[in-house]
Design an enzyme around this catalytic site. Structure first.
Site, PDB file in Angstrom:
ATOM      1  CD  GLU A 195      77.985  24.088  17.620  1.00  0.00           C
ATOM      2  OE1 GLU A 195      77.936  23.049  18.307  1.00  0.00           O
ATOM      3  OE2 GLU A 195      77.226  24.324  16.648  1.00  0.00           O
ATOM      4  CD  GLU A 205      71.880  29.697  20.393  1.00  0.00           C
ATOM      5  OE1 GLU A 205      72.482  29.188  19.438  1.00  0.00           O
ATOM      6  OE2 GLU A 205      71.204  30.735  20.265  1.00  0.00           O
ATOM      7  CG  ASP A 243      70.895  33.708  12.950  1.00  0.00           C
ATOM      8  OD1 ASP A 243      70.024  32.854  12.727  1.00  0.00           O
ATOM      9  OD2 ASP A 243      71.336  33.953  14.092  1.00  0.00           O
ATOM     10  CG  PHE A 279      69.774  24.788  10.246  1.00  0.00           C
ATOM     11  CD1 PHE A 279      68.813  25.771  10.410  1.00  0.00           C
ATOM     12  CD2 PHE A 279      70.817  25.017   9.375  1.00  0.00           C
ATOM     13  CE1 PHE A 279      68.895  26.956   9.716  1.00  0.00           C
ATOM     14  CE2 PHE A 279      70.912  26.198   8.673  1.00  0.00           C
ATOM     15  CZ  PHE A 279      69.944  27.175   8.853  1.00  0.00           C
TER      16      PHE A 279
HETATM   17  C1  LIG Z   1      70.643  29.593  12.106  1.00  0.00           C
HETATM   18  S1  LIG Z   1      70.908  29.129  13.754  1.00  0.00           S
HETATM   19  C2  LIG Z   1      71.949  27.688  13.592  1.00  0.00           C
HETATM   20  C3  LIG Z   1      71.949  26.842  14.826  1.00  0.00           C
HETATM   21  C4  LIG Z   1      72.868  25.604  14.811  1.00  0.00           C
HETATM   22  N1  LIG Z   1      74.260  25.986  14.697  1.00  0.00           N
HETATM   23  C5  LIG Z   1      72.483  24.607  13.738  1.00  0.00           C
HETATM   24  O1  LIG Z   1      73.279  24.389  12.823  1.00  0.00           O
HETATM   25  O2  LIG Z   1      71.387  24.048  13.813  1.00  0.00           O
HETATM   26  C6  LIG Z   1      72.075  30.362  14.368  1.00  0.00           C
HETATM   27  C7  LIG Z   1      72.141  30.416  15.876  1.00  0.00           C
HETATM   28  O3  LIG Z   1      73.141  31.332  16.299  1.00  0.00           O
HETATM   29  C8  LIG Z   1      72.694  31.973  17.487  1.00  0.00           C
HETATM   30  N2  LIG Z   1      73.446  33.239  17.623  1.00  0.00           N
HETATM   31  C9  LIG Z   1      73.455  34.289  16.777  1.00  0.00           C
HETATM   32  N3  LIG Z   1      74.280  35.253  17.203  1.00  0.00           N
HETATM   33  C10 LIG Z   1      74.824  34.794  18.369  1.00  0.00           C
HETATM   34  C11 LIG Z   1      75.760  35.353  19.303  1.00  0.00           C
HETATM   35  N4  LIG Z   1      76.300  36.565  19.114  1.00  0.00           N
HETATM   36  N5  LIG Z   1      76.089  34.632  20.391  1.00  0.00           N
HETATM   37  C12 LIG Z   1      75.548  33.395  20.604  1.00  0.00           C
HETATM   38  N6  LIG Z   1      74.662  32.807  19.743  1.00  0.00           N
HETATM   39  C13 LIG Z   1      74.302  33.510  18.644  1.00  0.00           C
HETATM   40  C14 LIG Z   1      71.212  32.163  17.260  1.00  0.00           C
HETATM   41  O4  LIG Z   1      70.500  32.320  18.475  1.00  0.00           O
HETATM   42  C15 LIG Z   1      70.850  30.859  16.538  1.00  0.00           C
HETATM   43  O5  LIG Z   1      70.441  29.855  17.449  1.00  0.00           O
END
Ligand SMILES: C[S@@+](CC[C@H](N)C(=O)[O-])C[C@H]1O[C@@H](n2cnc3c(N)ncnc32)[C@H](O)[C@@H]1O
Length: 236
Positions: free
Chosen positions: A60, A85, A135, A210
């Site tokens: 994931e 993450e 994001d 979320f």
């Molecule tokens: C909008 S949040 C969604 C979190 C989770 N998947 C949920 O559904 O609740 C997007 C997450 O992706 C992480 N993220 C973004 N780019 C990333 C990368 N290149 N590597 C690891 N994590 C990343 C961000 O830190 C953030 O926690």
């Protein structure tokens, strides 16, 4: 390294905002990351050694607080789950849960997923990849920061086993359309739902805080499930 590649590497899909890390989360990172984290390095991981057993590896990307990852790992104990993450407080939350609930089949890396995939994940080693609610980077000038881009799709294709699945979900319609267009055009993937279709919400995808918030706000959710095509056997 050519300039174009340097530029590409500099564009990140995240901004590190480390505020509000609790003492418990800090302690979890210090004490539990050595146990549940994958060791740092630049060479491909030995996934069997990493999990202490041979089992299908599900990855994931951007697990947030790890709600979905922990739920999937509990529901499917026969699989190994690796989570990536960058947000340290979220990693701390998941680590605490792994320990409190004694969840044995999860490993994590607190690092940029692109770097971990490129450097540490062996080719054709993953049975499934999940990208839930990446994001959306709403503004047009920020679209280049979106995680799901052609180069990222090609990277995931290389890391998935033939027949392995890629499951994405987003509550941002314009990003969903972009994902569908890019994946439909990508060589080597087939849409499990049928050409140009979104997938019905798979029951196996846990509902996260979320998504519940999005539901309350009346947001739609689009799921996409693609499979890495099996390797074609040359005729003759
Ligand atoms: C909008 S949040 C969604 C979190 C989770 N998947 C949920 O559904 O609740 C997007 C997450 O992706 C992480 N993220 C973004 N780019 C990333 C990368 N290149 N590597 C690891 N994590 C990343 C961000 O830190 C953030 O926690």
């Amino acid at each position: 390294m050519p300039d174009t590649q340097k530029h590409h590497r500099a564009i990140r899909s995240f901004v590190r905002r480390e505020g509000r890390m609790t003492e418990a989360q800090k302690r979890a990172l210090e004490e539990l990351l050595p146990r549940y984290g994958v060791s740092p390095g630049e060479t491909p991981l030995d996934l069997v050694a990493c999990f202490g057993r041979e089992a299908p590896v599900h990855l994931e990307i951007g697990f947030g607080n790890g709600e979905a990852l922990a739920a999937m790992a509990l529901a499917q104990p026969q699989n190994n789950y690796l989570g990536l993450e960058v947000h340290r407080p979220g990693v701390g939350v998941l680590l605490r849960r792994l320990e409190a609930e004694g969840i044995p089949n999860v490993r994590v890396a607190c690092a940029d997923a692109k770097e971990v995939l490129e450097q540490r994940i062996p080719d054709a080693s993953l049975s499934a990849v999940y990208v839930f609610f990446p994001d959306p980077w709403h503004k047009l000038r920020h679209h280049k920061r979106r995680l799901v881009q052609p180069a990222f799709i090609a990277l995931l294709h290389r890391k998935l086993k033939p027949g392995g699945t890629l499951h994405l979900a987003t509550d941002w319609e314009d990003y969903a359309r972009q994902m569908l267009a890019l994946l439909s055009a990508a060589d080597g993937f087939e849409n499990a739902a049928g050409p140009d279709l979104y997938a019905p919400r798979p029951e196996a995808r846990p509902l996260t805080r979320f998504e519940r918030r999005g539901q309350r706000l009346g947001h739609g959710v689009w799921d996409l499930v693609f499979r890495r095509r099996p390797v074609a056997v040359p005729a003759g």
